[in-house]
Write an enzyme that holds these catalytic residues in place. Sequence first.
Site, PDB file in Angstrom:
ATOM      1  N   PRO A  82     -43.701  -8.415 -18.626  1.00  0.00           N
ATOM      2  CA  PRO A  82     -42.727  -9.327 -18.069  1.00  0.00           C
ATOM      3  C   PRO A  82     -41.440  -9.438 -18.748  1.00  0.00           C
ATOM      4  CG  PRO A  82     -45.048 -10.303 -18.565  1.00  0.00           C
ATOM      5  CD  PRO A  82     -44.983  -8.963 -19.016  1.00  0.00           C
ATOM      6  N   GLU A 128     -25.965  -2.949 -13.836  1.00  0.00           N
ATOM      7  CA  GLU A 128     -25.820  -4.179 -12.970  1.00  0.00           C
ATOM      8  C   GLU A 128     -26.068  -5.469 -13.847  1.00  0.00           C
ATOM      9  OE1 GLU A 128     -28.223  -6.176  -9.396  1.00  0.00           O
ATOM     10  OE2 GLU A 128     -28.886  -4.266 -10.142  1.00  0.00           O
ATOM     11  N   ASP A 143     -43.606   1.221 -19.395  1.00  0.00           N
ATOM     12  CA  ASP A 143     -43.245   0.068 -20.076  1.00  0.00           C
ATOM     13  C   ASP A 143     -43.157  -1.390 -19.538  1.00  0.00           C
ATOM     14  OD1 ASP A 143     -43.859  -1.593 -22.690  1.00  0.00           O
ATOM     15  OD2 ASP A 143     -41.485  -1.179 -23.050  1.00  0.00           O
TER      16      ASP A 143
END
Length: 181
Positions: free
Chosen positions: A82, A34, A79
Amino acid sequence: FVREARAQARLNHPHVVQIHYIGVQEGLWFFAMELVDGESLDASLERRERLPWERTIDVMLDVAKGLAMAHEQGVVHRDIKPSNLLVDRKGVVKIADFGLAKLVREDTKITRDGGIMGTPLYMSPEQGQGEPTDQRSDIYSLGAAFYHLLAGRPPFHADTPVAIVVKHVTKPLPPIRETGV
């Protein structure tokens, strides 16, 4: 690569980047995923732009929903940070990069026993010690990412990655109020 694609392809949730196709062309594996038209949460941190705390809570709750579904499917991300949390132009957050994902129900190893993988700034203590990980590792990393988004800096700082990992293993998270937020 194939492991990441297969782990992520198992997951179908509004807050997880979708894998549409896994294939091989001329001996090279690829996957089509995507397109998230937006940026990572890390990009705003690099610009020193912080989200309002109310929006940060909403974003983290959405990530937690995506992680809960992954955990239900037996996938531990390992993991969360941000830069692996993408926000599209509509404000929808999606978890990306399952490159270190662990399939809990399968005996899959990508490192020898005791190997350390992950990002030191957000690494859970058990990861830092090379111990087995499970869903709780993702929750810890989500908390460390949440801390960074609120405070504008990660919970721990040190001169080397190893020193950061040692702090995650040996020290409690510093109170966020001490950051001036």
